[in-house]
Motif scaffolding. Sequence first.
Motif, PDB file in Angstrom:
ATOM      1  N   SER A  82      23.576  -2.554  31.714  1.00 44.07           N
ATOM      2  CA  SER A  82      24.170  -1.555  30.820  1.00 44.07           C
ATOM      3  C   SER A  82      23.227  -1.011  29.766  1.00 44.07           C
ATOM      4  O   SER A  82      23.625  -0.160  28.974  1.00 44.07           O
ATOM      5  CB  SER A  82      25.417  -2.137  30.140  1.00 44.07           C
ATOM      6  OG  SER A  82      26.466  -2.247  31.068  1.00 44.07           O
ATOM      7  N   GLY A  83      21.984  -1.461  29.755  1.00 43.93           N
ATOM      8  CA  GLY A  83      21.039  -0.847  28.844  1.00 43.93           C
ATOM      9  C   GLY A  83      20.961   0.651  29.085  1.00 43.93           C
ATOM     10  O   GLY A  83      20.929   1.454  28.151  1.00 43.93           O
TER      11      GLY A  83
ATOM     12  N   PRO B  33       4.741   3.425  30.772  1.00 43.67           N
ATOM     13  CA  PRO B  33       5.299   4.774  30.953  1.00 43.67           C
ATOM     14  C   PRO B  33       6.550   5.032  30.120  1.00 43.67           C
ATOM     15  O   PRO B  33       6.803   6.167  29.713  1.00 43.67           O
ATOM     16  CB  PRO B  33       5.604   4.844  32.460  1.00 43.67           C
ATOM     17  CG  PRO B  33       5.623   3.439  32.934  1.00 43.67           C
ATOM     18  CD  PRO B  33       4.695   2.683  32.048  1.00 43.67           C
ATOM     19  N   LEU B  34       7.324   3.987  29.846  1.00 42.87           N
ATOM     20  CA  LEU B  34       8.484   4.144  28.971  1.00 42.87           C
ATOM     21  C   LEU B  34       8.031   4.527  27.569  1.00 42.87           C
ATOM     22  O   LEU B  34       8.540   5.489  26.974  1.00 42.87           O
ATOM     23  CB  LEU B  34       9.295   2.846  28.944  1.00 42.87           C
ATOM     24  CG  LEU B  34      10.464   2.770  27.958  1.00 42.87           C
ATOM     25  CD1 LEU B  34      11.508   3.836  28.276  1.00 42.87           C
ATOM     26  CD2 LEU B  34      11.095   1.368  27.985  1.00 42.87           C
ATOM     27  N   ARG B  35       7.069   3.795  27.045  1.00 38.99           N
ATOM     28  CA  ARG B  35       6.543   4.105  25.706  1.00 38.99           C
ATOM     29  C   ARG B  35       5.924   5.500  25.676  1.00 38.99           C
ATOM     30  O   ARG B  35       6.110   6.254  24.713  1.00 38.99           O
ATOM     31  CB  ARG B  35       5.503   3.061  25.300  1.00 38.99           C
ATOM     32  CG  ARG B  35       6.075   1.692  24.952  1.00 38.99           C
ATOM     33  CD  ARG B  35       5.009   0.815  24.319  1.00 38.99           C
ATOM     34  NE  ARG B  35       5.545  -0.442  23.830  1.00 38.99           N
ATOM     35  CZ  ARG B  35       5.324  -1.622  24.385  1.00 38.99           C
ATOM     36  NH1 ARG B  35       4.545  -1.717  25.459  1.00 38.99           N
ATOM     37  NH2 ARG B  35       5.853  -2.726  23.877  1.00 38.99           N
ATOM     38  N   ALA B  36       5.178   5.839  26.730  1.00 35.23           N
ATOM     39  CA  ALA B  36       4.505   7.133  26.764  1.00 35.23           C
ATOM     40  C   ALA B  36       5.510   8.281  26.761  1.00 35.23           C
ATOM     41  O   ALA B  36       5.317   9.285  26.060  1.00 35.23           O
ATOM     42  CB  ALA B  36       3.602   7.218  27.994  1.00 35.23           C
TER      43      ALA B  36
ATOM     44  N   SER C 135      17.455   9.394  33.774  1.00 35.34           N
ATOM     45  CA  SER C 135      16.695   8.159  33.548  1.00 35.34           C
ATOM     46  C   SER C 135      16.542   7.911  32.050  1.00 35.34           C
ATOM     47  O   SER C 135      16.206   8.827  31.288  1.00 35.34           O
ATOM     48  CB  SER C 135      15.316   8.261  34.191  1.00 35.34           C
ATOM     49  OG  SER C 135      14.533   7.120  33.862  1.00 35.34           O
ATOM     50  N   PRO C 136      16.773   6.682  31.600  1.00 34.56           N
ATOM     51  CA  PRO C 136      16.682   6.400  30.162  1.00 34.56           C
ATOM     52  C   PRO C 136      15.334   6.748  29.534  1.00 34.56           C
ATOM     53  O   PRO C 136      15.280   7.064  28.344  1.00 34.56           O
ATOM     54  CB  PRO C 136      16.965   4.899  30.091  1.00 34.56           C
ATOM     55  CG  PRO C 136      17.872   4.651  31.255  1.00 34.56           C
ATOM     56  CD  PRO C 136      17.333   5.533  32.348  1.00 34.56           C
TER      57      PRO C 136
ATOM     58  N   LEU D 237      15.450   1.524  33.680  1.00 35.32           N
ATOM     59  CA  LEU D 237      15.091   2.364  32.540  1.00 35.32           C
ATOM     60  C   LEU D 237      14.111   3.462  32.919  1.00 35.32           C
ATOM     61  O   LEU D 237      13.905   4.413  32.157  1.00 35.32           O
ATOM     62  CB  LEU D 237      14.481   1.506  31.430  1.00 35.32           C
ATOM     63  CG  LEU D 237      15.368   0.411  30.845  1.00 35.32           C
ATOM     64  CD1 LEU D 237      14.633  -0.320  29.728  1.00 35.32           C
ATOM     65  CD2 LEU D 237      16.690   0.972  30.334  1.00 35.32           C
ATOM     66  N   LEU D 238      13.508   3.332  34.090  1.00 33.07           N
ATOM     67  CA  LEU D 238      12.491   4.273  34.534  1.00 33.07           C
ATOM     68  C   LEU D 238      12.773   4.621  35.992  1.00 33.07           C
ATOM     69  O   LEU D 238      12.402   3.892  36.899  1.00 33.07           O
ATOM     70  CB  LEU D 238      11.109   3.633  34.388  1.00 33.07           C
ATOM     71  CG  LEU D 238       9.898   4.543  34.442  1.00 33.07           C
ATOM     72  CD1 LEU D 238       9.812   5.395  33.186  1.00 33.07           C
ATOM     73  CD2 LEU D 238       8.622   3.726  34.604  1.00 33.07           C
TER      74      LEU D 238
END
Length: 244
Positions: free
Chosen positions: A129-130, A191-194, A161-162, A154-155
Amino acid sequence: MIEKQLDIATRDGATTTFITHPERDGPHPVILFYMDAPAIREELRDMARRLASVGYYVMLPNLYYRSGVMELGSLTGPDAEALRARMFGYMNSLTIPLIMSDTEGLLAYADADPAAAKGPIGAVGYCMSGQYAINAATHFPRVAAAASIYGVRLLTDAADSPHLAGSKTKAELYFGCAEIDHWAPLEMLPPLRAALAEAKATAEVELYPGVEHGFAFPQRAAYNRDAAERHWERLFALFRRRLG
């Protein structure tokens, strides 16, 4: 503390939802608490109570209501393998659009409850559920703070996509990630941070070193007290900043 459990109407039926909030000094800001894959249980109700005790109106909905399931029971013992298979089936039956539709019903109920404040709201989701908590921020402008705790998916290549949320919301976003997590491997973090940085999002991706997926749940073998308490400190600070 006030507690109630009731069915809240949605487009597809009704979701049994646990609600808890302080008895005094209301109305209180709403926090949507999205469950993890093992479903509703007292462990999650206790976590909702802890959030509520510092001044929030916390809603914990059953996301498996379409399957006619609320509590799965223990994932240990002789039936664990079969139960886990069922759990993954229920989990994979959910989509972001379905949960956002359910969220509409939850917010409609909160809007009619004098105990719930009408201002900014928060969202938190664990494990499966994030992604739902983060998407709540992109779908509902009232969501001013959203947290994913060892969230999965998340990706992805999907438009919702979150990792793309930073360009779609003004909410503050928090991603708490376990170092040891085959559901959300470390390769996901750069890639999430970017993506969040490129969107100039108000967001943090924090790695919890040396702990496993599920570290915040007291009844899990992966529970780590220090990491769990850090996650509570992060949540309380996030919601205090954004919800008051």
